[in-house]
Motif scaffolding. Structure first.
Motif, short mmCIF file in Angstrom:
data_model
loop_
_atom_site.label_atom_id
_atom_site.label_comp_id
_atom_site.label_asym_id
_atom_site.label_seq_id
_atom_site.Cartn_x
_atom_site.Cartn_y
_atom_site.Cartn_z
N HIS A 184 0.82 -1.22 0.00
CA HIS A 184 0.00 0.00 0.00
C HIS A 184 0.86 1.28 0.00
O HIS A 184 2.02 1.22 -0.39
CB HIS A 184 -1.00 -0.05 1.16
CG HIS A 184 -1.69 -1.39 1.24
ND1 HIS A 184 -2.71 -1.76 0.41
CD2 HIS A 184 -1.43 -2.49 2.01
CE1 HIS A 184 -3.08 -3.02 0.67
NE2 HIS A 184 -2.31 -3.48 1.63
N GLU A 217 -2.33 0.23 7.83
CA GLU A 217 -1.44 -0.84 7.36
C GLU A 217 -0.23 -0.26 6.63
O GLU A 217 0.90 -0.72 6.83
CB GLU A 217 -2.22 -1.80 6.44
CG GLU A 217 -1.37 -2.97 5.96
CD GLU A 217 -2.08 -3.84 4.94
OE1 GLU A 217 -3.29 -3.65 4.70
OE2 GLU A 217 -1.40 -4.73 4.37
N HIS A 227 2.79 -7.20 4.23
CA HIS A 227 1.41 -6.75 4.47
C HIS A 227 0.97 -7.13 5.87
O HIS A 227 1.62 -7.95 6.53
CB HIS A 227 0.46 -7.42 3.47
CG HIS A 227 0.54 -6.84 2.09
ND1 HIS A 227 -0.41 -5.98 1.57
CD2 HIS A 227 1.49 -6.97 1.12
CE1 HIS A 227 -0.06 -5.62 0.33
NE2 HIS A 227 1.10 -6.21 0.04
N LEU A 228 -0.17 -6.54 6.28
CA LEU A 228 -0.82 -6.95 7.51
C LEU A 228 -2.27 -7.29 7.17
O LEU A 228 -2.86 -6.68 6.29
CB LEU A 228 -0.73 -5.84 8.56
CG LEU A 228 0.73 -5.52 8.96
CD1 LEU A 228 0.80 -4.26 9.78
CD2 LEU A 228 1.36 -6.70 9.70
ZN ZN Z 1 -2.19 -5.33 2.52
#
Ligand code: ZN
Length: 263
Positions: free
Chosen positions: A60, A74, A127-128
Protein backbone atom coordinates in the motif's frame (compact mmCIF):
# COMPACT_ATOMS: atom_id res chain seq x y z
CA UNK A 1 76.73 -47.97 -52.48
CA UNK A 2 74.33 -45.81 -54.43
CA UNK A 3 71.44 -47.80 -52.96
CA UNK A 4 72.84 -47.36 -49.43
CA UNK A 5 73.16 -43.56 -49.86
CA UNK A 6 69.65 -43.38 -51.21
CA UNK A 7 68.20 -45.18 -48.24
CA UNK A 8 70.20 -42.93 -45.85
CA UNK A 9 68.73 -39.96 -47.66
CA UNK A 10 65.26 -41.49 -47.34
CA UNK A 11 65.64 -42.10 -43.61
CA UNK A 12 66.94 -38.52 -43.17
CA UNK A 13 63.81 -37.20 -44.88
CA UNK A 14 61.63 -39.39 -42.68
CA UNK A 15 63.47 -38.16 -39.57
CA UNK A 16 63.02 -34.52 -40.57
CA UNK A 17 59.40 -35.16 -41.41
CA UNK A 18 58.89 -36.72 -37.98
CA UNK A 19 60.63 -33.83 -36.27
CA UNK A 20 58.54 -31.23 -38.14
CA UNK A 21 55.38 -33.14 -37.28
CA UNK A 22 56.32 -33.18 -33.61
CA UNK A 23 57.22 -29.47 -33.58
CA UNK A 24 54.01 -28.68 -35.43
CA UNK A 25 51.87 -30.60 -32.93
CA UNK A 26 53.65 -28.92 -30.05
CA UNK A 27 53.03 -25.45 -31.52
CA UNK A 28 49.39 -26.31 -32.20
CA UNK A 29 49.00 -27.42 -28.60
CA UNK A 30 50.55 -24.18 -27.37
CA UNK A 31 48.39 -21.97 -29.57
CA UNK A 32 45.06 -23.77 -29.10
CA UNK A 33 42.97 -22.17 -26.33
CA UNK A 34 41.78 -24.51 -23.59
CA UNK A 35 38.27 -25.81 -24.12
CA UNK A 36 35.75 -23.42 -22.58
CA UNK A 37 34.14 -24.93 -19.54
CA UNK A 38 31.68 -23.20 -17.18
CA UNK A 39 33.90 -24.26 -14.28
CA UNK A 40 36.59 -21.84 -15.51
CA UNK A 41 34.35 -18.94 -14.53
CA UNK A 42 33.51 -20.20 -11.04
CA UNK A 43 36.40 -20.02 -8.60
CA UNK A 44 36.32 -23.19 -6.51
CA UNK A 45 36.84 -21.49 -3.17
CA UNK A 46 33.81 -19.23 -3.62
CA UNK A 47 30.36 -20.65 -4.27
CA UNK A 48 28.01 -18.41 -6.25
CA UNK A 49 25.45 -16.48 -4.18
CA UNK A 50 21.85 -17.62 -4.82
CA UNK A 51 20.81 -13.94 -5.19
CA UNK A 52 22.50 -10.55 -5.26
CA UNK A 53 19.59 -8.35 -4.18
CA UNK A 54 16.57 -8.47 -1.86
CA UNK A 55 13.62 -6.38 -3.04
CA UNK A 56 11.40 -5.30 -0.14
CA UNK A 57 7.87 -4.36 -1.13
CA UNK A 58 5.97 -2.53 1.64
CA UNK A 59 2.26 -2.95 0.91
CA UNK A 60 0.00 0.00 0.00
CA UNK A 61 1.02 3.70 0.41
CA UNK A 62 -0.28 7.16 -0.46
CA UNK A 63 -4.04 7.21 -0.98
CA UNK A 64 -4.11 3.42 -0.47
CA UNK A 65 -3.97 2.92 3.30
CA UNK A 66 -4.61 -0.82 3.27
CA UNK A 67 -6.24 -2.20 6.40
CA UNK A 68 -7.21 0.34 9.06
CA UNK A 69 -7.79 -0.32 12.76
CA UNK A 70 -8.41 2.61 15.10
CA UNK A 71 -5.86 5.19 14.03
CA UNK A 72 -3.40 2.58 12.78
CA UNK A 73 -2.87 2.28 9.03
CA UNK A 74 -1.44 -0.84 7.36
CA UNK A 75 0.64 1.29 4.94
CA UNK A 76 2.57 2.90 7.83
CA UNK A 77 3.41 -0.36 9.56
CA UNK A 78 4.41 -2.22 6.37
CA UNK A 79 6.87 0.59 5.53
CA UNK A 80 8.23 0.54 9.09
CA UNK A 81 8.76 -3.25 8.99
CA UNK A 82 10.35 -3.07 5.52
CA UNK A 83 12.78 -0.37 6.70
CA UNK A 84 13.71 -2.54 9.70
CA UNK A 85 14.39 -5.53 7.41
CA UNK A 86 16.37 -3.20 5.15
CA UNK A 87 18.60 -2.20 8.08
CA UNK A 88 19.10 -5.80 9.23
CA UNK A 89 20.00 -7.03 5.73
CA UNK A 90 22.33 -4.09 5.27
CA UNK A 91 24.17 -5.16 8.43
CA UNK A 92 24.64 -8.58 6.78
CA UNK A 93 26.14 -6.92 3.68
CA UNK A 94 23.13 -7.83 1.53
CA UNK A 95 21.98 -5.36 -1.13
CA UNK A 96 18.37 -4.21 -0.90
CA UNK A 97 15.85 -2.23 -2.91
CA UNK A 98 12.51 -0.89 -1.61
CA UNK A 99 9.56 -0.46 -3.98
CA UNK A 100 8.67 2.68 -2.02
CA UNK A 101 10.69 4.65 0.53
CA UNK A 102 8.02 6.99 1.84
CA UNK A 103 4.25 7.35 1.98
CA UNK A 104 3.78 7.28 -1.79
CA UNK A 105 1.34 5.41 -4.00
CA UNK A 106 3.00 2.85 -6.29
CA UNK A 107 0.67 0.74 -8.44
CA UNK A 108 1.00 -3.04 -8.44
CA UNK A 109 2.02 -2.88 -12.13
CA UNK A 110 4.81 -0.40 -11.36
CA UNK A 111 6.00 -2.57 -8.49
CA UNK A 112 6.18 -5.65 -10.73
CA UNK A 113 8.01 -3.66 -13.44
CA UNK A 114 10.55 -2.31 -10.98
CA UNK A 115 11.13 -5.81 -9.62
CA UNK A 116 11.52 -7.35 -13.08
CA UNK A 117 14.14 -4.78 -14.05
CA UNK A 118 16.32 -6.09 -11.20
CA UNK A 119 18.65 -9.01 -11.81
CA UNK A 120 19.24 -12.02 -9.59
CA UNK A 121 16.85 -10.94 -6.83
CA UNK A 122 14.40 -12.34 -4.32
CA UNK A 123 11.27 -10.42 -3.36
CA UNK A 124 9.46 -10.03 -0.03
CA UNK A 125 6.12 -8.19 -0.02
CA UNK A 126 5.07 -7.05 3.45
CA UNK A 127 1.41 -6.75 4.47
CA UNK A 128 -0.82 -6.95 7.51
CA UNK A 129 -4.06 -8.87 7.46
CA UNK A 130 -7.65 -7.85 7.51
CA UNK A 131 -10.19 -10.27 9.00
CA UNK A 132 -13.89 -10.26 9.75
CA UNK A 133 -13.71 -12.05 13.09
CA UNK A 134 -12.16 -9.95 15.92
CA UNK A 135 -10.43 -12.97 17.46
CA UNK A 136 -8.60 -14.00 14.27
CA UNK A 137 -4.82 -14.01 14.82
CA UNK A 138 -1.44 -15.12 13.46
CA UNK A 139 1.05 -14.97 10.62
CA UNK A 140 0.87 -16.48 7.12
CA UNK A 141 3.19 -16.33 4.12
CA UNK A 142 2.09 -16.62 0.49
CA UNK A 143 3.79 -17.66 -2.73
CA UNK A 144 2.42 -17.92 -6.29
CA UNK A 145 2.09 -21.47 -7.58
CA UNK A 146 2.79 -20.12 -11.09
CA UNK A 147 4.95 -17.11 -11.88
CA UNK A 148 5.90 -15.06 -14.92
CA UNK A 149 9.11 -16.22 -16.57
CA UNK A 150 10.13 -12.87 -18.05
CA UNK A 151 9.51 -14.03 -21.63
CA UNK A 152 7.15 -11.70 -23.52
CA UNK A 153 3.81 -13.32 -24.40
CA UNK A 154 4.42 -12.56 -28.09
CA UNK A 155 7.45 -14.88 -28.15
CA UNK A 156 5.73 -17.77 -26.41
CA UNK A 157 4.29 -19.25 -29.65
CA UNK A 158 7.82 -20.13 -30.77
CA UNK A 159 8.13 -23.89 -30.29
CA UNK A 160 11.58 -23.76 -28.68
CA UNK A 161 10.34 -21.26 -26.12
CA UNK A 162 7.27 -23.27 -25.17
CA UNK A 163 8.97 -25.13 -22.41
CA UNK A 164 10.27 -22.07 -20.58
CA UNK A 165 7.21 -19.96 -21.35
CA UNK A 166 4.87 -22.45 -19.72
CA UNK A 167 4.02 -21.73 -16.10
CA UNK A 168 6.26 -23.82 -13.89
CA UNK A 169 5.74 -25.02 -10.34
CA UNK A 170 7.54 -22.56 -8.19
CA UNK A 171 9.80 -24.37 -5.76
CA UNK A 172 12.11 -21.43 -5.00
CA UNK A 173 9.26 -19.15 -3.93
CA UNK A 174 7.61 -21.92 -1.96
CA UNK A 175 10.81 -22.70 -0.11
CA UNK A 176 11.54 -19.00 0.56
CA UNK A 177 8.00 -18.72 1.99
CA UNK A 178 8.56 -21.72 4.26
CA UNK A 179 11.86 -20.41 5.67
CA UNK A 180 10.41 -16.95 6.34
CA UNK A 181 7.22 -18.33 7.89
CA UNK A 182 9.22 -20.66 10.14
CA UNK A 183 11.52 -17.87 11.39
CA UNK A 184 8.65 -15.40 11.85
CA UNK A 185 6.78 -17.83 14.08
CA UNK A 186 9.94 -18.76 15.99
CA UNK A 187 10.71 -15.07 16.67
CA UNK A 188 7.21 -13.85 17.56
CA UNK A 189 5.51 -17.01 18.94
CA UNK A 190 2.49 -15.90 16.91
CA UNK A 191 -0.10 -18.44 15.72
CA UNK A 192 1.28 -20.29 12.69
CA UNK A 193 -1.22 -20.04 9.84
CA UNK A 194 1.26 -21.67 7.46
CA UNK A 195 2.32 -21.02 3.87
CA UNK A 196 -0.29 -20.78 1.14
CA UNK A 197 -0.36 -20.61 -2.65
CA UNK A 198 -2.17 -17.54 -4.00
CA UNK A 199 -1.84 -15.68 -7.31
CA UNK A 200 -1.38 -12.23 -5.79
CA UNK A 201 -0.49 -9.76 -8.55
CA UNK A 202 3.05 -8.90 -7.46
CA UNK A 203 3.88 -12.57 -6.76
CA UNK A 204 2.47 -13.92 -10.03
CA UNK A 205 3.95 -11.23 -12.28
CA UNK A 206 7.58 -11.19 -11.23
CA UNK A 207 10.37 -13.42 -12.54
CA UNK A 208 12.24 -13.78 -9.22
CA UNK A 209 11.46 -15.95 -6.20
CA UNK A 210 8.80 -13.92 -4.40
CA UNK A 211 6.69 -14.20 -1.25
CA UNK A 212 4.09 -12.10 0.55
CA UNK A 213 4.11 -11.96 4.34
CA UNK A 214 0.89 -11.23 6.24
CA UNK A 215 2.52 -10.35 9.56
CA UNK A 216 -0.63 -10.39 11.70
CA UNK A 217 -4.23 -9.17 11.78
CA UNK A 218 -4.49 -5.41 12.13
CA UNK A 219 -8.21 -5.98 12.74
CA UNK A 220 -7.65 -8.75 15.32
CA UNK A 221 -7.98 -7.75 18.97
CA UNK A 222 -5.08 -10.07 19.86
CA UNK A 223 -2.69 -8.82 17.16
CA UNK A 224 -3.33 -5.06 16.99
CA UNK A 225 -1.67 -4.31 20.34
CA UNK A 226 1.44 -6.24 19.32
CA UNK A 227 1.65 -4.75 15.81
CA UNK A 228 1.39 -1.21 17.19
CA UNK A 229 4.50 -1.93 19.32
CA UNK A 230 7.84 -1.11 17.66
CA UNK A 231 9.61 -3.90 19.57
CA UNK A 232 7.23 -6.47 18.11
CA UNK A 233 7.74 -5.08 14.60
CA UNK A 234 11.47 -5.48 15.16
CA UNK A 235 10.82 -9.17 15.92
CA UNK A 236 8.85 -9.46 12.66
CA UNK A 237 11.76 -7.85 10.80
CA UNK A 238 14.23 -10.23 12.43
CA UNK A 239 12.10 -13.23 11.47
CA UNK A 240 11.89 -12.09 7.83
CA UNK A 241 15.65 -11.42 7.71
CA UNK A 242 16.55 -14.77 9.26
CA UNK A 243 14.21 -16.56 6.84
CA UNK A 244 15.96 -14.92 3.88
CA UNK A 245 19.38 -15.89 5.28
CA UNK A 246 18.31 -19.51 5.90
CA UNK A 247 16.95 -19.73 2.36
CA UNK A 248 20.25 -18.36 1.00
CA UNK A 249 22.38 -20.75 3.05
CA UNK A 250 20.25 -23.77 2.11
CA UNK A 251 20.34 -22.98 -1.62
CA UNK A 252 24.09 -22.36 -1.38
CA UNK A 253 24.70 -25.64 0.45
CA UNK A 254 22.67 -27.70 -2.03
CA UNK A 255 24.46 -26.02 -4.98
CA UNK A 256 27.78 -26.87 -3.28
CA UNK A 257 26.77 -30.52 -2.87
CA UNK A 258 25.73 -30.74 -6.51
CA UNK A 259 29.13 -29.33 -7.55
CA UNK A 260 31.02 -31.85 -5.42
CA UNK A 261 28.92 -34.72 -6.74
CA UNK A 262 29.59 -33.89 -10.39
CA UNK A 263 32.71 -35.55 -11.90
ZN1 ZN B 1 -2.19 -5.33 2.52
Amino acid sequence: MARFRLSTRASEIIAWFGFLLMAGSFLTLLLTPEPISPRLFVPHHKKAEPFALVVLDPGHGGQDSGAIAGGVLEKDLTLDIAQRVDRLLDAQGIMTLLTRNGDSYVSLGDRAQLINRANNAVVVSIHLNDGLRPNVSGIETYFAAQQATGIPVIASWLPFLQKVANPRPNLESQSLAQFIQQQLVARTQAANRGTKAQQFYVLANVRHPAVLVEGGFLTGKNDIGKLADANYRELLAMGITEGILKYRDTVKASAGNAEEASP
